[in-house]
Every structure is written in C-alpha cells, then in structure tokens.
Design a protein around this motif. Structure first.
Motif, PDB file in Angstrom:
ATOM      1  N   LEU A   1     -14.423  78.546 -18.743  1.00 34.96           N
ATOM      2  CA  LEU A   1     -13.896  78.048 -19.300  1.00 34.96           C
ATOM      3  C   LEU A   1     -14.641  79.046 -20.489  1.00 34.96           C
ATOM      4  O   LEU A   1     -15.532  78.260 -20.284  1.00 34.96           O
ATOM      5  CB  LEU A   1     -11.932  77.514 -19.999  1.00 34.96           C
ATOM      6  N   ASP A   2     -13.713  79.584 -21.644  1.00 37.78           N
ATOM      7  CA  ASP A   2     -14.681  79.503 -23.249  1.00 37.78           C
ATOM      8  C   ASP A   2     -15.249  77.887 -23.445  1.00 37.78           C
ATOM      9  O   ASP A   2     -16.567  78.399 -23.733  1.00 37.78           O
ATOM     10  CB  ASP A   2     -13.672  79.855 -24.200  1.00 37.78           C
ATOM     11  N   ALA A   3     -14.875  77.069 -23.453  1.00 45.10           N
ATOM     12  CA  ALA A   3     -15.642  75.934 -24.133  1.00 45.10           C
ATOM     13  C   ALA A   3     -16.612  76.172 -23.078  1.00 45.10           C
ATOM     14  O   ALA A   3     -18.024  75.464 -24.140  1.00 45.10           O
ATOM     15  CB  ALA A   3     -14.703  74.960 -24.043  1.00 45.10           C
ATOM     16  N   GLU A   4     -16.625  75.671 -21.601  1.00 45.39           N
ATOM     17  CA  GLU A   4     -18.008  75.697 -21.387  1.00 45.39           C
ATOM     18  C   GLU A   4     -18.577  76.437 -21.042  1.00 45.39           C
ATOM     19  O   GLU A   4     -19.994  76.316 -21.564  1.00 45.39           O
ATOM     20  CB  GLU A   4     -17.633  75.142 -19.339  1.00 45.39           C
ATOM     21  N   PHE A   5     -18.655  78.337 -21.121  1.00 45.12           N
ATOM     22  CA  PHE A   5     -18.947  79.159 -21.351  1.00 45.12           C
ATOM     23  C   PHE A   5     -20.310  79.015 -22.133  1.00 45.12           C
ATOM     24  O   PHE A   5     -21.657  79.337 -22.175  1.00 45.12           O
ATOM     25  CB  PHE A   5     -18.839  80.626 -20.991  1.00 45.12           C
ATOM     26  N   ASN A   6     -19.121  78.325 -23.439  1.00 40.15           N
ATOM     27  CA  ASN A   6     -20.185  78.710 -24.882  1.00 40.15           C
ATOM     28  C   ASN A   6     -21.252  77.584 -24.845  1.00 40.15           C
ATOM     29  O   ASN A   6     -21.636  77.639 -26.099  1.00 40.15           O
ATOM     30  CB  ASN A   6     -18.858  77.913 -25.828  1.00 40.15           C
ATOM     31  N   ARG A   7     -20.936  76.660 -24.384  1.00 39.03           N
ATOM     32  CA  ARG A   7     -21.969  74.913 -23.998  1.00 39.03           C
ATOM     33  C   ARG A   7     -23.421  75.502 -23.241  1.00 39.03           C
ATOM     34  O   ARG A   7     -24.267  75.324 -24.062  1.00 39.03           O
ATOM     35  CB  ARG A   7     -21.546  73.969 -23.638  1.00 39.03           C
ATOM     36  N   LEU A   8     -22.591  76.471 -22.446  1.00 43.82           N
ATOM     37  CA  LEU A   8     -24.124  76.558 -21.992  1.00 43.82           C
ATOM     38  C   LEU A   8     -24.944  77.820 -22.374  1.00 43.82           C
ATOM     39  O   LEU A   8     -25.802  77.669 -22.051  1.00 43.82           O
ATOM     40  CB  LEU A   8     -23.603  76.697 -19.859  1.00 43.82           C
ATOM     41  N   SER A   9     -24.124  78.696 -22.795  1.00 45.77           N
ATOM     42  CA  SER A   9     -24.795  80.291 -22.998  1.00 45.77           C
ATOM     43  C   SER A   9     -26.110  80.529 -23.542  1.00 45.77           C
ATOM     44  O   SER A   9     -27.052  80.694 -23.508  1.00 45.77           O
ATOM     45  CB  SER A   9     -23.454  81.494 -23.430  1.00 45.77           C
ATOM     46  N   PRO A  10     -26.788  79.282 -24.530  1.00 46.84           N
ATOM     47  CA  PRO A  10     -27.714  79.326 -25.591  1.00 46.84           C
ATOM     48  C   PRO A  10     -28.865  79.104 -24.354  1.00 46.84           C
ATOM     49  O   PRO A  10     -29.695  79.196 -25.179  1.00 46.84           O
ATOM     50  CB  PRO A  10     -27.267  78.778 -26.570  1.00 46.84           C
ATOM     51  N   TYR A  11     -28.363  78.147 -24.016  1.00 45.92           N
ATOM     52  CA  TYR A  11     -29.929  78.179 -22.677  1.00 45.92           C
ATOM     53  C   TYR A  11     -29.792  78.874 -21.426  1.00 45.92           C
ATOM     54  O   TYR A  11     -30.967  78.719 -20.687  1.00 45.92           O
ATOM     55  CB  TYR A  11     -29.730  76.571 -21.991  1.00 45.92           C
ATOM     56  N   LEU A  12     -28.889  80.104 -21.516  1.00 45.44           N
ATOM     57  CA  LEU A  12     -29.018  80.671 -20.329  1.00 45.44           C
ATOM     58  C   LEU A  12     -30.490  81.941 -21.194  1.00 45.44           C
ATOM     59  O   LEU A  12     -30.317  82.574 -21.183  1.00 45.44           O
ATOM     60  CB  LEU A  12     -28.152  81.424 -19.817  1.00 45.44           C
ATOM     61  N   GLU A  13     -31.191  81.933 -19.352  1.00 47.57           N
ATOM     62  CA  GLU A  13     -32.420  82.702 -19.526  1.00 47.57           C
ATOM     63  C   GLU A  13     -32.604  83.826 -18.408  1.00 47.57           C
ATOM     64  O   GLU A  13     -32.514  83.685 -17.873  1.00 47.57           O
ATOM     65  CB  GLU A  13     -33.211  81.941 -19.799  1.00 47.57           C
ATOM     66  N   LEU A  14     -31.993  84.554 -19.193  1.00 48.63           N
ATOM     67  CA  LEU A  14     -31.976  85.545 -18.343  1.00 48.63           C
ATOM     68  C   LEU A  14     -33.838  86.360 -17.841  1.00 48.63           C
ATOM     69  O   LEU A  14     -35.037  86.315 -18.497  1.00 48.63           O
ATOM     70  CB  LEU A  14     -32.453  87.746 -19.046  1.00 48.63           C
ATOM     71  N   ILE A  15     -34.478  86.411 -16.294  1.00 53.47           N
ATOM     72  CA  ILE A  15     -35.412  86.457 -16.215  1.00 53.47           C
ATOM     73  C   ILE A  15     -35.151  87.631 -14.774  1.00 53.47           C
ATOM     74  O   ILE A  15     -34.399  87.654 -13.945  1.00 53.47           O
ATOM     75  CB  ILE A  15     -35.473  85.357 -15.266  1.00 53.47           C
ATOM     76  N   PRO A  16     -36.390  88.739 -14.711  1.00 55.77           N
ATOM     77  CA  PRO A  16     -36.725  89.214 -13.681  1.00 55.77           C
ATOM     78  C   PRO A  16     -37.529  88.200 -12.598  1.00 55.77           C
ATOM     79  O   PRO A  16     -38.010  87.533 -12.261  1.00 55.77           O
ATOM     80  CB  PRO A  16     -37.877  89.668 -13.580  1.00 55.77           C
ATOM     81  N   MET A  17     -36.209  88.969 -11.219  1.00 55.61           N
ATOM     82  CA  MET A  17     -36.080  87.894 -10.118  1.00 55.61           C
ATOM     83  C   MET A  17     -36.849  89.360  -9.120  1.00 55.61           C
ATOM     84  O   MET A  17     -35.906  89.707  -8.198  1.00 55.61           O
ATOM     85  CB  MET A  17     -34.938  87.221  -9.532  1.00 55.61           C
ATOM     86  N   PRO A  18     -38.198  89.460  -8.820  1.00 54.44           N
ATOM     87  CA  PRO A  18     -38.624  90.591  -8.012  1.00 54.44           C
ATOM     88  C   PRO A  18     -39.051  89.774  -6.919  1.00 54.44           C
ATOM     89  O   PRO A  18     -38.571  88.915  -5.957  1.00 54.44           O
ATOM     90  CB  PRO A  18     -40.259  90.515  -8.618  1.00 54.44           C
ATOM     91  N   LEU A  19     -38.938  90.944  -5.275  1.00 56.47           N
ATOM     92  CA  LEU A  19     -38.498  90.572  -4.032  1.00 56.47           C
ATOM     93  C   LEU A  19     -39.656  89.519  -4.065  1.00 56.47           C
ATOM     94  O   LEU A  19     -41.051  90.036  -4.501  1.00 56.47           O
ATOM     95  CB  LEU A  19     -38.728  92.331  -3.482  1.00 56.47           C
ATOM     96  N   GLY A  20     -39.367  88.814  -2.688  1.00 54.18           N
ATOM     97  CA  GLY A  20     -40.535  87.774  -2.504  1.00 54.18           C
ATOM     98  C   GLY A  20     -40.480  87.399  -3.315  1.00 54.18           C
ATOM     99  O   GLY A  20     -41.725  86.064  -3.099  1.00 54.18           O
ATOM    100  N   ASP A  21     -40.221  86.544  -4.439  1.00 54.08           N
ATOM    101  CA  ASP A  21     -40.614  85.624  -5.293  1.00 54.08           C
ATOM    102  C   ASP A  21     -39.972  84.423  -5.164  1.00 54.08           C
ATOM    103  O   ASP A  21     -39.143  84.489  -4.485  1.00 54.08           O
ATOM    104  CB  ASP A  21     -39.889  85.885  -6.783  1.00 54.08           C
TER     105      ASP A  21
END
Length: 267
Positions: free
Chosen positions: A17-37
């Motif tokens: 829900l919005d409240a929970e997502f808004n608390r977590l979203s600033p800390y979400l870090e997009l990363i590449p996840m290459p094969l075999g990592d």
C-alpha cells in the motif's frame, strides 16, 4: 504499461500500500543482476534483500562433495533473503543469478524496521514465505518421484512465468545442476521435447514454441506451486488497483481436468 526498471515490476513491491511503499522506495536501489552473479554464499551474513524484476535467482543447496541442486527459484514474484526475517542473519543456501536482468536491493536493516512494525509488510512477507516453502517442498517431491522430462517441463514453465519472452539462454549442464541430475538425462529429455515440437534447442538457447504441449506433459507439481502463489499473493498490484498478475496465466489442461472456471484459478 509497466515502465522499464520500475519497482512495480516486482509483485511484492507492487502489492504494498502507499504508506509502506513510500517508506521503502527511497531506499530501493536498482542494480544489474548478470548471469552467474552470486548474491550470497551459504552461511553468509545477509546485508541486503533482493527484489528481482527482470532477473531470476536460483537458490542452491551445496553438498560437502561439491554437488548441488536447486531448491527454489525466485523471480519477479518474490524476494531473495527470507532468512533475514525468519529469525536468522544467514542461510544454508547459495543464491546465484540464473537469468540475467535487473532487480532492486534493500538494506536488511531497512526491511527489518518495516517488518517489526507488525503491519501489512509483515503479513505479506510471511504469506510469500509460505508460498516459497511450498515451492521448495514440491521441488523435493518432484525430484524424487517424477521423470527428468517432467522435471524439465516444470522448470521451463516456472521460468517462462517469470520472463517476458519464450527464449531462454541456458546450457543443459546448468539445467542438470539445478535439477540435480546427470547432463545426459537432461539431453535425452530435451531431445524428446524437441521431437514433440514443444521446444527448439541449440547450444545455450532454448525456445519454447508450444507452451500448451509443456502444460500437457508436466506433472502436477507445477500447478500446485502456481495455485499456492495465487492463493497467498492474491492482492498483488493492489496499490495500483489493477488485477492480480498472478491470476492471469493458467494451466488450461489442468483447469479442464478440475472442472473449474479459468477466471478463478491459476497463477
């Protein structure tokens, strides 16, 4: 339409829900996840949890003799690192990227702070954990009682459910390692599926050309796992007010056998 590299491509994040997502979203870090990592090794301390979006992570149990087999796969339906909130900072399994792509990582401390609020995030993660345990249990049963051909069908279908394409980049040796069987067994099973016209195989690539054929050939383990995820995670995309993506892809042959309406079952 989902925007590329959007956290909502992961169904657990989309279920918040919005409240929970808004608390977590600033800390979400997009990363590449290459094969075999390797995201973590057996016994390693969990610094992060991972929410795959376009990647798939394989959880392996390693034996003392160096052998291993897959105990579960995690794609855009879940997260990697459930041991963190199940009472331990480490895990006996190894997490390695099976299908390269992207995902989001979140510091363990941030997730635990939200988990300890004992609110919607706690309930969602525990339901996901139950679904993941079902997948692990069914994998163990399948590997013991069903043929390599049926195991391969199960693995292919579960993988297809997590990617937007019918082409998979993977070797027979890697599939054999994940299923815990000899490579020759996978070669024979893949050859049969190709003869049936269900797949096309060339070195390092598998193209599924007849998904319906795979669904007719697979054992019941595939449907058990899909239904449990659908039952426990029926509120995915709740925040966006969209239908559950986990309820849109159903194994039609098995639905007919059960005599149940397609709109009421499946994953």
């Amino acid at each position: 339409m989902v925007v590329p590299n959007d956290p909502n491509q992961n169904y657990l994040l989309a279920a918040l829900l919005d409240a929970e997502f808004n608390r977590l979203s600033p800390y979400l870090e997009l990363i590449p996840m290459p094969l075999g990592d390797v995201l973590y090794e057996s016994g390693g301390k969990l610094q992060y949890v991972y929410f795959p979006t376009t990647s798939i992570v394989s959880l392996h149990y390693l034996l003392e003799n160096g052998g291993s087999s897959e105990i579960a796969g995690v794609g855009n339906e879940g997260l990697v690192g459930i041991s963190l909130f199940m009472g331990g900072d480490s895990t006996p399994s190894r997490a390695v990227v099976q299908t390269g792509g992207y995902g989001y990582r979140l510091k363990s401390q941030i997730l635990m702070e939200e988990f300890n609020r004992a609110g919607p995030v706690l309930r969602l993660l525990l339901r996901y954990t139950q679904a993941l345990i079902t997948q692990m249990s069914q994998t163990a049963v399948c590997n013991r009682h069903h043929s390599v051909e049926q195991q391969l069908c199960r693995w292919l279908l579960l993988t297809l459910d997590r990617v937007p394409t019918n082409e998979l980049t993977i070797t027979q040796e890697l599939i054999a390692n994940m299923l815990g069987v000899r490579r020759e067994g996978v070669t024979e099973a893949a050859g049969k599926l190709q003869t049936y016209g269900y797949i096309r195989y060339r070195r390092g690539h598998i193209t599924v050309v007849d998904r319906g054929g795979l669904e007719e050939s697979v054992c019941e383990c595939y449907d058990v796992v899909k239904k449990e995820f659908a039952r426990l995670l029926c509120d995915v995309r709740q925040r966006q007010g969209e239908p559950s993506a986990l309820n849109t892809a159903v194994s039609l042959p098995q639905v007919r056998k059960l005599g149940v309406l397609v709109s009421r079952v499946g994953l």
